[in-house]
Design a protein around this motif. Structure first.
Motif, PDB file in Angstrom:
ATOM      1  N   THR A   1       0.847  -1.197   0.000  1.00 57.09           N
ATOM      2  CA  THR A   1       0.000   0.000   0.000  1.00 57.09           C
ATOM      3  C   THR A   1       0.878   1.241   0.000  1.00 57.09           C
ATOM      4  N   ILE A   2       0.652   2.124  -0.959  1.00 59.04           N
ATOM      5  CA  ILE A   2       1.468   3.332  -1.099  1.00 59.04           C
ATOM      6  C   ILE A   2       1.238   4.248   0.098  1.00 59.04           C
ATOM      7  N   ALA A   3       2.337   4.628   0.756  1.00 60.51           N
ATOM      8  CA  ALA A   3       2.269   5.503   1.940  1.00 60.51           C
ATOM      9  C   ALA A   3       2.670   6.923   1.610  1.00 60.51           C
ATOM     10  N   SER A   4       3.687   7.107   0.766  1.00 62.04           N
ATOM     11  CA  SER A   4       4.161   8.448   0.414  1.00 62.04           C
ATOM     12  C   SER A   4       4.842   8.410  -0.939  1.00 62.04           C
ATOM     13  N   THR A   5       4.931   9.566  -1.571  1.00 67.72           N
ATOM     14  CA  THR A   5       5.540   9.657  -2.905  1.00 67.72           C
ATOM     15  C   THR A   5       6.595  10.768  -2.912  1.00 67.72           C
ATOM     16  N   THR A   6       7.503  10.652  -3.861  1.00 67.97           N
ATOM     17  CA  THR A   6       8.518  11.684  -4.093  1.00 67.97           C
ATOM     18  C   THR A   6       8.269  12.284  -5.462  1.00 67.97           C
ATOM     19  N   ARG A   7       8.086  13.583  -5.503  1.00 68.02           N
ATOM     20  CA  ARG A   7       7.829  14.249  -6.770  1.00 68.02           C
ATOM     21  C   ARG A   7       9.134  14.609  -7.467  1.00 68.02           C
ATOM     22  N   ALA A   8       9.032  14.779  -8.787  1.00 70.76           N
ATOM     23  CA  ALA A   8      10.184  15.228  -9.571  1.00 70.76           C
ATOM     24  C   ALA A   8      10.628  16.580  -9.028  1.00 70.76           C
ATOM     25  N   PRO A   9      11.958  16.831  -8.902  1.00 72.03           N
ATOM     26  CA  PRO A   9      12.454  18.063  -8.281  1.00 72.03           C
ATOM     27  C   PRO A   9      11.848  19.342  -8.816  1.00 72.03           C
ATOM     28  N   ALA A  10      11.675  19.434 -10.139  1.00 77.36           N
ATOM     29  CA  ALA A  10      11.157  20.659 -10.713  1.00 77.36           C
ATOM     30  C   ALA A  10       9.679  20.856 -10.420  1.00 77.36           C
TER      31      ALA A  10
END
Length: 376
Positions: free
Chosen positions: A364-373
């Motif tokens: 189950t997805i808990a957190s995400t990392t977005r592309a830096p820009a």
């Protein structure tokens, strides 16, 4: 080699019959293969009239009657089992709690995990059955080492392995999916049902949530959680509008934002973040949805758990495509990096990993990392 739990003798099979055409044909095929089949319909609501009717369903009085008629035609015993309390606690209440926490759950996946292949399977085994049969489109394959693997259906267009990615090796050892190894269209399944004299042959499919009778998820949540006005803001924190409950939004949502002020560049805005703590919904451009990595919790492995980073393909929603990832178990969690950024990834969703057609496991997805820009 597609495999039922074993082929050396007829099995005592409990066929979960939802009242739809797929489960009816699956039960008929299991009986035709020589197994000792008993049909069971799961009563999942204390008030069946409140659940959706006229569809493939699994919860209404209408569905129960359709399942019973199908069992009579097949010539197998049939029972109705009351699992309403378990369903309410493990599926409905979980669904509400996840949305209240700003996450986006998949109730069908949770039902497979907690109801069909936990509560139902445990009861079936206690009663001396060898396997539970369902109308899912997926395959259980016998590996060379004698273990069983979950694979995609032969027909990718109907594959449902994503919602079965929560099954462990023990559960797979007692699972039977008679529809998974045949490449047939839904029209052909309906034609087969008609040849077998099953009245559900023409029953329409539905992809709606069975316990939301009118299909209005936001209205259902509002009745359960109450209205709670909050702000809709842009990435800088500027207020753009208000809402009646952050639970009514999902990451990546474009429609229904009801923001009167257009974006400076005139392009559509999407939901980027949902904060239940301050009841705020943040919106922004599509590019800000790009996700490069994620952390997922509660991993469940369809076999031996991996111990090192490896390259897989991943599916992020029931009807989504595959994307290449590198994934590794770390301290009881799953750390995933995408080869190319993806969009529409929301906490609460399941990520299912594949090695070719084999399902490796899910989390189950808990957190995400977005592309830096595009960091929010």
């Amino acid at each position: 080699m597609t495999d039922t739990p074993q082929r050396t003798r007829p099995l005592r099979v409990l066929a979960a019959m939802s009242g739809g055409v797929d489960s009816a044909v699956a039960a008929a095929r299991a009986a035709e293969a020589g197994h000792d089949v008993t049909g069971v319909h799961l009563a999942l609501s204390a008030n069946p009239q409140s659940f959706r009717t006229g569809a493939r369903g699994c919860c209404t009085i209408e569905d129960s009657r359709d399942a019973r008629r199908a069992a009579d035609v097949i010539g197998i015993p049939f029972y109705v089992w009351d699992l309403a309390d378990r369903f309410r606690e493990d599926v409905v209440e979980d669904f509400v709690a996840e949305y209240e926490a700003g996450r986006t759950p998949n109730p069908c996946l949770r039902c497979n995990e907690k109801i069909k292949f936990a509560a139902l399977l445990d009861k079936a085994l206690a009663l001396g059955f060898d396997a539970v049969c369902t109308g899912h489109y997926a395959q259980v394959v016998l590996a060379q080492d004698g273990t069983r693997e979950l694979h995609r259906a032969s027909d990718m267009a109907k594959d449902q392995s994503y919602v079965l990615g929560v099954l462990d090796e023990r559960q797979l050892a007692h699972a039977m999916f008679p529809l998974g190894d045949t490449v047939t269209t839904k029209d052909e399944i309906r034609a087969e049902a008609e040849r077998r004299g099953l009245a559900v042959a023409k029953k329409p499919d539905s992809h709606d949530i069975c316990f939301i009778a009118d299909g209005d998820t936001q209205g259902f949540l509002a009745r359960r959680l109450g209205k709670a006005e909050g702000d809709i803001v842009d990435e800088s924190g500027t207020k753009l509008g208000t809402h009646e409950g952050a639970y009514g939004f999902t990451i990546g949502q474009r429609k229904g934002l009801r923001i009167g002020t257009p974006a400076a560049d005139g392009k559509p805005r999407y939901v980027l973040d949902i904060s239940p703590v301050d009841n705020t919904v943040t919106v922004g451009p599509a590019a800000a949805l790009d996700v490069t990595a994620l952390t997922a919790v509660k991993p469940r492995w369809c076999g031996t758990a991996p111990t090192a980073p490896a390259t897989y393909t991943a599916q992020l929603r029931a009807h989504g495509g595959e994307t290449e990832v590198t994934a590794a178990p770390v301290d009881g969690e799953l750390r995933v990096t995408f080869t190319e950024p993806v969009r529409g990834v929301a906490p609460g969703q399941a990520i299912v990993l594949y090695d070719g057609t084999r399902v490796v496991g899910s989390a189950t997805i808990a957190s995400t990392t977005r592309a830096p820009a595009a960091a929010v």
